[in-house]
Design an enzyme around this catalytic site. Sequence first.
Site, short mmCIF file in Angstrom:
data_model
loop_
_atom_site.label_atom_id
_atom_site.label_comp_id
_atom_site.label_asym_id
_atom_site.label_seq_id
_atom_site.Cartn_x
_atom_site.Cartn_y
_atom_site.Cartn_z
N LYS A 1 0.83 -1.21 0.00
CA LYS A 1 0.00 0.00 0.00
C LYS A 1 0.86 1.26 0.00
CE LYS A 1 -2.03 -1.00 3.92
NZ LYS A 1 -1.29 -2.23 4.24
N ARG B 1 -9.64 1.08 8.75
CA ARG B 1 -9.15 -0.26 9.05
C ARG B 1 -10.16 -1.06 9.86
NH1 ARG B 1 -3.18 0.70 8.62
NH2 ARG B 1 -2.15 -1.30 8.85
N ARG C 1 11.84 -4.74 5.11
CA ARG C 1 11.38 -3.38 4.80
C ARG C 1 12.28 -2.33 5.44
NH1 ARG C 1 5.18 -1.64 5.51
NH2 ARG C 1 5.41 -2.27 7.69
N ARG D 1 11.26 -0.32 11.13
CA ARG D 1 10.17 -0.08 12.08
C ARG D 1 10.22 -1.05 13.25
NH1 ARG D 1 4.80 0.60 8.49
NH2 ARG D 1 4.00 -0.58 10.28
N ARG E 1 -0.21 -8.55 13.89
CA ARG E 1 -0.83 -7.60 12.95
C ARG E 1 -1.66 -8.32 11.90
NH1 ARG E 1 4.43 -4.90 11.17
NH2 ARG E 1 3.21 -3.69 9.68
P1 ADP Z 1 1.34 -1.34 7.47
O1 ADP Z 1 1.71 -0.47 6.30
O2 ADP Z 1 2.43 -2.30 7.81
O3 ADP Z 1 0.00 -1.96 7.29
P2 ADP Z 1 0.80 1.13 8.89
O4 ADP Z 1 1.99 1.98 8.79
O5 ADP Z 1 -0.34 1.43 7.99
O6 ADP Z 1 1.25 -0.40 8.74
O7 ADP Z 1 0.26 1.11 10.38
C1 ADP Z 1 1.12 0.82 11.47
C2 ADP Z 1 0.30 0.67 12.73
O8 ADP Z 1 -0.36 1.92 13.03
C3 ADP Z 1 -0.82 -0.37 12.65
O9 ADP Z 1 -0.37 -1.67 12.94
C4 ADP Z 1 -1.79 0.18 13.74
O10 ADP Z 1 -1.33 -0.13 15.03
C5 ADP Z 1 -1.65 1.69 13.55
N1 ADP Z 1 -2.66 2.19 12.59
C6 ADP Z 1 -2.44 2.65 11.34
N2 ADP Z 1 -3.58 3.00 10.74
C7 ADP Z 1 -4.58 2.73 11.64
C8 ADP Z 1 -6.00 2.83 11.62
N3 ADP Z 1 -6.65 3.29 10.53
N4 ADP Z 1 -6.67 2.46 12.73
C9 ADP Z 1 -6.06 2.02 13.82
N5 ADP Z 1 -4.72 1.87 13.90
C10 ADP Z 1 -3.98 2.22 12.83
P1 ADP Z 2 2.18 -1.81 3.25
O1 ADP Z 2 2.16 -0.31 3.22
O2 ADP Z 2 0.98 -2.42 2.59
O3 ADP Z 2 2.43 -2.36 4.61
P2 ADP Z 2 4.73 -1.56 1.87
O4 ADP Z 2 4.45 -0.73 0.67
O5 ADP Z 2 5.44 -0.93 3.00
O6 ADP Z 2 3.40 -2.31 2.36
O7 ADP Z 2 5.57 -2.83 1.37
C1 ADP Z 2 6.07 -3.80 2.30
C2 ADP Z 2 7.48 -4.25 1.85
O8 ADP Z 2 7.38 -5.01 0.64
C3 ADP Z 2 8.42 -3.09 1.54
O9 ADP Z 2 9.72 -3.45 1.95
C4 ADP Z 2 8.32 -2.93 0.02
O10 ADP Z 2 9.54 -2.42 -0.54
C5 ADP Z 2 8.09 -4.36 -0.43
N1 ADP Z 2 7.19 -4.45 -1.61
C6 ADP Z 2 6.12 -3.67 -1.88
N2 ADP Z 2 5.51 -4.06 -3.03
C7 ADP Z 2 6.21 -5.14 -3.48
C8 ADP Z 2 6.07 -6.00 -4.63
N3 ADP Z 2 5.09 -5.83 -5.53
N4 ADP Z 2 6.97 -6.99 -4.77
C9 ADP Z 2 7.96 -7.17 -3.86
N5 ADP Z 2 8.14 -6.41 -2.77
C10 ADP Z 2 7.28 -5.39 -2.57
#
Ligand code: ADP
Ligand code: ADP
Length: 214
Positions: free
Chosen positions: A13, A88, A127, A159, A170
């Site tokens: 995402k 979420r 990541r 992170r 998660r």
């Molecule tokens: P990822 O990209 O790995 O899904 P995010 O950076 O979006 O993680 O979110 C990291 C953490 O921040 C989540 O695991 C949650 O604890 C919190 N968080 C993010 N967005 C929301 C939301 N919309 N509602 C509640 N908690 C959130």
């Molecule tokens: P999210 O925001 O959904 O948690 P991220 O965009 O942070 O996901 O991506 C999670 C990890 O996977 C990062 O290290 C990113 O560079 C890698 N990644 C993202 N998209 C791809 C893909 N299509 N193929 C392989 N690795 C990816």
Amino acid sequence: MRIILLGPPGAGKGTQAAVLSATLKIPHISTGDIFRAHIKGGTDLGLLAKSYIDAGKLVPDDVTVDIVASRLNEKDCEPGFIMDGFPRTIPQALMFDEMLEKFGRKIEAVINITVDDDVIINRLSGRRMCSCGRTYHIKNNPPKVEGICDVCNNSLYIRDDDKEETIKERLKTYHQQTSPLVDYYQKKGLLKNFDGSKPIEVTTREILDSLQNK
Ligand code: ADP
Ligand code: ADP
Ligand code: ZN
């Protein structure tokens, strides 16, 4: 254009949001990034958010909806936004609908990016993040210079919640609280599904193509 990115942690995402934001010239709003900025700044909200984030749980809905509401009031959100990681939960989605309705605005598309759980641990453990919102992977998407952001030259960081036990928690949270949103947006006719295991550029192209007739 107003877009929501939906999907499990590690689906891509944030990666897609950064590219889409640059291409479509609308802001990338990540609730996770906002919470991390508060944690870094040592605010009360940061302290509260950290206790949930480190446990792999969601920050409470009312707190989360409040920060989104104040972010949407900023001028740069007028032409649209890419919402990454919000809503979420079903209650967040309901409150978000209400908020948008008040402004006479609506969501044009919900981009649902999916990947299997077994790919996610590898993705998240490799990541690397930049405070500017760009995301890298040590193998799949490395920066040009190790440890340094291509865009802003800042040092990349790992992170705290990208460790195996927290990732598992998660994923559980995602399946219990977030995945019901797939159905929710499907019923509204907004959902578009993408296979997040394809190469990054392929998924970007597919998303942009699907938005073209919007
Ligand atoms: P990822 O990209 O790995 O899904 P995010 O950076 O979006 O993680 O979110 C990291 C953490 O921040 C989540 O695991 C949650 O604890 C919190 N968080 C993010 N967005 C929301 C939301 N919309 N509602 C509640 N908690 C959130
Ligand atoms: P999210 O925001 O959904 O948690 P991220 O965009 O942070 O996901 O991506 C999670 C990890 O996977 C990062 O290290 C990113 O560079 C890698 N990644 C993202 N998209 C791809 C893909 N299509 N193929 C392989 N690795 C990816
Ligand atoms: Zn950067």
